[in-house]
Design a protein around this motif. Structure first.
Motif, PDB file in Angstrom:
ATOM      1  N   PRO A  21       0.813  -1.228   0.000  1.00  0.00           N
ATOM      2  CA  PRO A  21       0.000   0.000   0.000  1.00  0.00           C
ATOM      3  C   PRO A  21       0.847   1.278   0.000  1.00  0.00           C
ATOM      4  O   PRO A  21       0.451   2.275  -0.620  1.00  0.00           O
ATOM      5  N   GLU A  22       1.999   1.226   0.663  1.00  0.00           N
ATOM      6  CA  GLU A  22       2.833   2.430   0.677  1.00  0.00           C
ATOM      7  C   GLU A  22       3.374   2.749  -0.710  1.00  0.00           C
ATOM      8  O   GLU A  22       3.394   3.901  -1.143  1.00  0.00           O
ATOM      9  N   ALA A  23       3.827   1.687  -1.398  1.00  0.00           N
ATOM     10  CA  ALA A  23       4.333   1.882  -2.753  1.00  0.00           C
ATOM     11  C   ALA A  23       3.215   2.399  -3.654  1.00  0.00           C
ATOM     12  O   ALA A  23       3.437   3.251  -4.520  1.00  0.00           O
ATOM     13  N   LEU A  24       2.005   1.905  -3.439  1.00  0.00           N
ATOM     14  CA  LEU A  24       0.864   2.357  -4.241  1.00  0.00           C
ATOM     15  C   LEU A  24       0.615   3.845  -4.039  1.00  0.00           C
ATOM     16  O   LEU A  24       0.360   4.578  -4.990  1.00  0.00           O
ATOM     17  N   ALA A  25       0.722   4.279  -2.761  1.00  0.00           N
ATOM     18  CA  ALA A  25       0.489   5.692  -2.471  1.00  0.00           C
ATOM     19  C   ALA A  25       1.587   6.554  -3.104  1.00  0.00           C
ATOM     20  O   ALA A  25       1.335   7.651  -3.588  1.00  0.00           O
ATOM     21  N   ARG A  26       2.812   6.031  -3.114  1.00  0.00           N
ATOM     22  CA  ARG A  26       3.944   6.793  -3.640  1.00  0.00           C
ATOM     23  C   ARG A  26       3.872   6.930  -5.153  1.00  0.00           C
ATOM     24  O   ARG A  26       3.949   8.015  -5.696  1.00  0.00           O
ATOM     25  N   ASP A  27       3.718   5.818  -5.824  1.00  0.00           N
ATOM     26  CA  ASP A  27       3.755   5.837  -7.288  1.00  0.00           C
ATOM     27  C   ASP A  27       2.927   4.678  -7.827  1.00  0.00           C
ATOM     28  O   ASP A  27       3.431   3.581  -8.031  1.00  0.00           O
ATOM     29  N   PRO A  28       1.628   4.932  -8.054  1.00  0.00           N
ATOM     30  CA  PRO A  28       0.718   3.831  -8.419  1.00  0.00           C
ATOM     31  C   PRO A  28       1.174   3.070  -9.664  1.00  0.00           C
ATOM     32  O   PRO A  28       1.102   1.838  -9.685  1.00  0.00           O
ATOM     33  N   LEU A  29       1.658   3.789 -10.681  1.00  0.00           N
ATOM     34  CA  LEU A  29       1.992   3.080 -11.921  1.00  0.00           C
ATOM     35  C   LEU A  29       3.176   2.138 -11.724  1.00  0.00           C
ATOM     36  O   LEU A  29       3.191   1.025 -12.247  1.00  0.00           O
ATOM     37  N   GLU A  30       4.119   2.589 -10.915  1.00  0.00           N
ATOM     38  CA  GLU A  30       5.265   1.724 -10.652  1.00  0.00           C
ATOM     39  C   GLU A  30       4.804   0.477  -9.889  1.00  0.00           C
ATOM     40  O   GLU A  30       5.234  -0.637 -10.182  1.00  0.00           O
ATOM     41  N   GLU A  31       3.902   0.702  -8.948  1.00  0.00           N
ATOM     42  CA  GLU A  31       3.405  -0.425  -8.164  1.00  0.00           C
ATOM     43  C   GLU A  31       2.582  -1.381  -9.038  1.00  0.00           C
ATOM     44  O   GLU A  31       2.733  -2.596  -8.932  1.00  0.00           O
ATOM     45  N   PHE A  32       1.764  -0.852  -9.945  1.00  0.00           N
ATOM     46  CA  PHE A  32       0.984  -1.746 -10.815  1.00  0.00           C
ATOM     47  C   PHE A  32       1.912  -2.580 -11.702  1.00  0.00           C
ATOM     48  O   PHE A  32       1.654  -3.752 -11.946  1.00  0.00           O
ATOM     49  N   GLU A  33       2.970  -1.949 -12.169  1.00  0.00           N
ATOM     50  CA  GLU A  33       3.915  -2.693 -13.002  1.00  0.00           C
ATOM     51  C   GLU A  33       4.559  -3.819 -12.194  1.00  0.00           C
ATOM     52  O   GLU A  33       4.737  -4.930 -12.679  1.00  0.00           O
ATOM     53  N   ARG A  34       4.905  -3.484 -10.956  1.00  0.00           N
ATOM     54  CA  ARG A  34       5.516  -4.500 -10.097  1.00  0.00           C
ATOM     55  C   ARG A  34       4.512  -5.632  -9.838  1.00  0.00           C
ATOM     56  O   ARG A  34       4.861  -6.811  -9.908  1.00  0.00           O
ATOM     57  N   LEU A  35       3.251  -5.261  -9.583  1.00  0.00           N
ATOM     58  CA  LEU A  35       2.225  -6.276  -9.311  1.00  0.00           C
ATOM     59  C   LEU A  35       2.047  -7.195 -10.513  1.00  0.00           C
ATOM     60  O   LEU A  35       1.914  -8.407 -10.366  1.00  0.00           O
ATOM     61  N   TYR A  36       2.065  -6.588 -11.700  1.00  0.00           N
ATOM     62  CA  TYR A  36       1.897  -7.407 -12.901  1.00  0.00           C
ATOM     63  C   TYR A  36       3.035  -8.412 -13.012  1.00  0.00           C
ATOM     64  O   TYR A  36       2.811  -9.593 -13.256  1.00  0.00           O
ATOM     65  N   LYS A  37       4.263  -7.903 -12.797  1.00  0.00           N
ATOM     66  CA  LYS A  37       5.427  -8.793 -12.922  1.00  0.00           C
ATOM     67  C   LYS A  37       5.381  -9.900 -11.869  1.00  0.00           C
ATOM     68  O   LYS A  37       5.672 -11.065 -12.165  1.00  0.00           O
ATOM     69  N   ALA A  38       5.022  -9.521 -10.633  1.00  0.00           N
ATOM     70  CA  ALA A  38       4.952 -10.508  -9.555  1.00  0.00           C
ATOM     71  C   ALA A  38       3.900 -11.572  -9.887  1.00  0.00           C
ATOM     72  O   ALA A  38       4.132 -12.781  -9.721  1.00  0.00           O
ATOM     73  N   ALA A  39       2.750 -11.126 -10.381  1.00  0.00           N
ATOM     74  CA  ALA A  39       1.682 -12.067 -10.704  1.00  0.00           C
ATOM     75  C   ALA A  39       2.095 -12.966 -11.862  1.00  0.00           C
ATOM     76  O   ALA A  39       1.834 -14.176 -11.860  1.00  0.00           O
ATOM     77  N   ASP A  40       2.772 -12.366 -12.831  1.00  0.00           N
ATOM     78  CA  ASP A  40       3.208 -13.130 -13.999  1.00  0.00           C
ATOM     79  C   ASP A  40       4.171 -14.240 -13.559  1.00  0.00           C
ATOM     80  O   ASP A  40       4.050 -15.387 -13.998  1.00  0.00           O
ATOM     81  N   ALA A  41       5.087 -13.874 -12.654  1.00  0.00           N
ATOM     82  CA  ALA A  41       6.040 -14.865 -12.152  1.00  0.00           C
ATOM     83  C   ALA A  41       5.301 -15.962 -11.386  1.00  0.00           C
ATOM     84  O   ALA A  41       5.585 -17.157 -11.562  1.00  0.00           O
ATOM     85  N   ALA A  42       4.333 -15.556 -10.556  1.00  0.00           N
ATOM     86  CA  ALA A  42       3.569 -16.535  -9.771  1.00  0.00           C
ATOM     87  C   ALA A  42       2.826 -17.496 -10.701  1.00  0.00           C
ATOM     88  O   ALA A  42       2.792 -18.713 -10.465  1.00  0.00           O
ATOM     89  N   CYS A  43       2.243 -16.953 -11.787  1.00  0.00           N
ATOM     90  CA  CYS A  43       1.485 -17.792 -12.715  1.00  0.00           C
ATOM     91  C   CYS A  43       2.388 -18.790 -13.429  1.00  0.00           C
ATOM     92  O   CYS A  43       1.952 -19.912 -13.751  1.00  0.00           O
ATOM     93  N   LYS A  44       3.607 -18.352 -13.693  1.00  0.00           N
ATOM     94  CA  LYS A  44       4.531 -19.272 -14.365  1.00  0.00           C
ATOM     95  C   LYS A  44       4.949 -20.385 -13.425  1.00  0.00           C
ATOM     96  O   LYS A  44       5.144 -21.529 -13.854  1.00  0.00           O
TER      97      LYS A  44
END
Ligand code: ARG
Length: 585
Positions: free
Chosen positions: A187-210
């Motif tokens: 949540p802190e990263a989201l408050a700081r820079d949402p787009l950076e956090e969304f990119e990180r979330l996408y990458k994390a989810a992509d890795a988890a799915c693999k």
């Protein structure tokens, strides 16, 4: 003397009318008035040659007949010469130059004149258009910069412009983003820079799915739930888009861009079914390997490589969304023209889109708009490859703008250390961002170009700092005299331009409409850049050759008039390109 803004159009109309009077076949004759080589005149009519040749007439004799049929008042304004095999050269008399300069004395008068070029036209301009939940990188800047310049130019020339950001806010990536949001959010990263956090979330989810089939299954379920409109999934998706748009808007504000609409891909998701039905009914779309596709048999490539409008899993795609978008823009906005600004890699997509649209609209009796895909090349690093950071990642747009302002601040501080820091910061923002912008616009957009900080921030050459400085220099002339540049009192008793430098500068100024015309018909801002650069050069020549502050009040007034109009045209032109001009730097 009554003068129009667009002297070329006026002359063209006069020659057309003269053709009838001279007994020519007026319908078959186009005068083709163009800017002339300055050594021969200001305007040139080229149309006689082709007309006469086709009829086995003597072109010079035809040209003479035509000139003789021009009205006296027009002949009073030009020195006319028939050259070569029937070109007609027109040189403006100095009194016309003076009248033009006197008439176009404010931004509003300039705008009123320019409005003749694209009056009564409405364009939807689709530019920028990034994908949400991702940061913009340097690849997005050209679409924003070129698109914004095109919008401003068309508006200035009388058109109505609808700025539409066709966000990529719908698609399979949202399954993973929603999964990431539920499992990995900081949540802190989201408050700081949402787009950076969304990119990180996408990458994390992509890795988890693999790594884990269960995660992949869950991400797919999230996507299905979103597509089925489950309220919690929709709410989360909306939040992602809202935060994305807020972040994007901060960059747009910095670039002086304000959209009228953010009609992203998701806006069209319920408007796509009828597209399939109509394409099938019209016999344009066929099933192929489970997908719905449109072939264009008459086309060398698209006869075999079809336009896929529905994927084999039944999902809509970029193509079907763009087809639905075409209908909406014509229907809802009643647009005469649709302009989409993307890099040249999307050429095939838009060529197929337009081929399909023409056939489909003909089959359904829809009005066909004009369509222009405005493309551009790649920004290259010094190594000749697409520009990257040292670590090989794409350069983030926000970081590029920060660096531009920082570098400009160092230069401004070196040149004008006496200015207060906040003023130096203000100047640096205009110079730095202006330099990035201008570098992008000054080349023909179809080419790639090499990005080099030293070059774009240089005070010599065809750069933003050079032109912004030229503007401040003229401001300082007026400042020293205690005059406002557009103060009519100082220029009221101006006489006609006389010296070679005065005449050259005046003729350059009067050439503005022709430049706006070619810039807005070809949608290539570099024409205006080249013109402004040449204008600044003519001004320098004039300022070196002819002293402004002479005793003779009439000479002084006409030189101040030339200063004031050069300033007006430079400032107006730079602002049309999206630059912020300064009064001192
Ligand atoms: N979102 C797309 C991209 O990032 C650009 C969209 C351009 N507009 C359109 N109507 N397809 O490449």
């Amino acid at each position: 003397m009554d003068v129009t803004f667009d002297l070329a159009a006026e002359l063209n109309a006069a020659l057309q009318a003269a053709a009838t009077r001279a007994g020519l076949e007026a319908e078959a004759f186009a005068p083709e008035v163009r800017p002339a080589d300055p050594r021969h005149g200001d305007l040139q009519a080229n149309g006689v040659l082709g007309y006469a040749k086709a009829r086995k007439l003597n072109p010079r004799a035809t040209a003479e007949q035509l000139v003789a049929a021009l009205p006296a008042d027009l002949l009073n304004r030009y020195t006319v010469a028939i050259a070569g095999p029937g070109f007609i050269n027109f040189t403006l008399k100095p009194a016309v130059l003076l009248a033009w300069l006197e008439k176009h004395d404010t931004p509003d008068h300039l705008r009123a004149g320019a409005a003749s070029l694209h009056a009564n036209r409405r364009y939807v301009v689709d530019y920028g258009s990034p994908n949400t939940a991702k940061q913009m990188h340097v690849g997005h800047i050209r679409s924003i910069i070129i698109g914004e310049a095109i919008c401003r130019l068309l508006e200035f020339c009388g058109a109505e412009v609808v700025r539409d950001n066709h966000l990529g806010d719908w698609g399979t990536q949202f399954g993973k983003i929603l999964y990431g949001y539920k499992h990995c959010l900081d949540p802190e990263a989201l408050a700081r820079d949402p787009l950076e956090e969304f990119e990180r979330l996408y990458k994390a989810a992509d890795a988890a799915c693999k790594a884990d089939p269960a995660a992949l299954d869950e991400a797919r379920q999230e996507l299905v739930r979103l597509q089925n409109g489950e309220p919690d999934a929709v709410a989360l998706w909306q939040q992602v888009n809202r935060l994305s748009i807020d972040s994007l808007n901060r960059i747009y504000a910095r670039l002086g861009v304000r959209y009228d609409h953010f009609l992203g891909e998701s806006f069209y998701r319920d408007r796509i079914e009828p597209v399939y039905r109509e394409l099938i009914a019209a016999g344009l779309a066929v099933e192929s390997e489970g997908a719905l596709v449109v072939f264009h048999p008459e086309h060398p490539r698209f006869a075999k490589q079809p336009f896929i409008v529905r994927k084999s899993d039944g999902a809509s795609n970029y193509a079907s969304t763009d087809l639905a978008t075409m209908v909406y823009r014509v229907g809802h906005f009643d647009a005469n023209g649709i302009i989409i600004v993307t890099d040249a890699r999307q050429n095939d997509h838009f060529e197929q889109l337009w081929l399909t649209t023409q056939k489909w609209f003909a089959a359904t009796n829809r009005r066909l708009p004009e369509f222009q895909h405005v493309t551009f090349g790649t920004i290259l690093g010094e190594d000749g490859k697409a520009i990257k950071t040292r670590s090989g990642d794409p350069i983030k747009l926000a970081a590029l703008l920060d660096e531009a302002a920082e570098r400009a601040f160092a230069i401004v501080t070196e040149k004008s250390p006496e200015l207060p820091e906040d003023e130096r910061r203000h100047i640096a923002e205009a110079v730095g961002i202006g330099a990035v912008r201008y570098a992008d616009l000054a080349q023909n957009r179809s080419s790639d170009y090499v990005f080099n900080w030293e070059k774009i921030l240089a005070f010599e050459g065809n750069t933003a700092p050079y032109l912004l400085y030229a503007v401040t220099r003229i401001h300082s002339i007026f400042r020293k005299l205690g005059l406002a540049p557009q103060d009519a009192g100082a220029t009221a008793c101006a006489t006609v331009p006389e010296t070679p430098a005065e005449l050259a500068l005046a003729r350059k100024l009067v050439g503005l409409p022709a430049v706006l015309n070619v810039t807005t018909t070809q949608l290539r801002p570099h024409f205006l850049c080249t013109y402004l650069y040449e204008l600044a050069g003519e001004f320098s020549g004039f300022y070196t050759a002819d002293k402004v502050l002479v005793d003779d009040p009439a000479v002084r007034a006409r030189r101040l008039l030339l200063c004031a109009r050069t300033l007006l045209v430079l400032e107006t032109g730079l602002q049309l390109l999206g630059l912020r001009t300064l009064t001192r730097m």
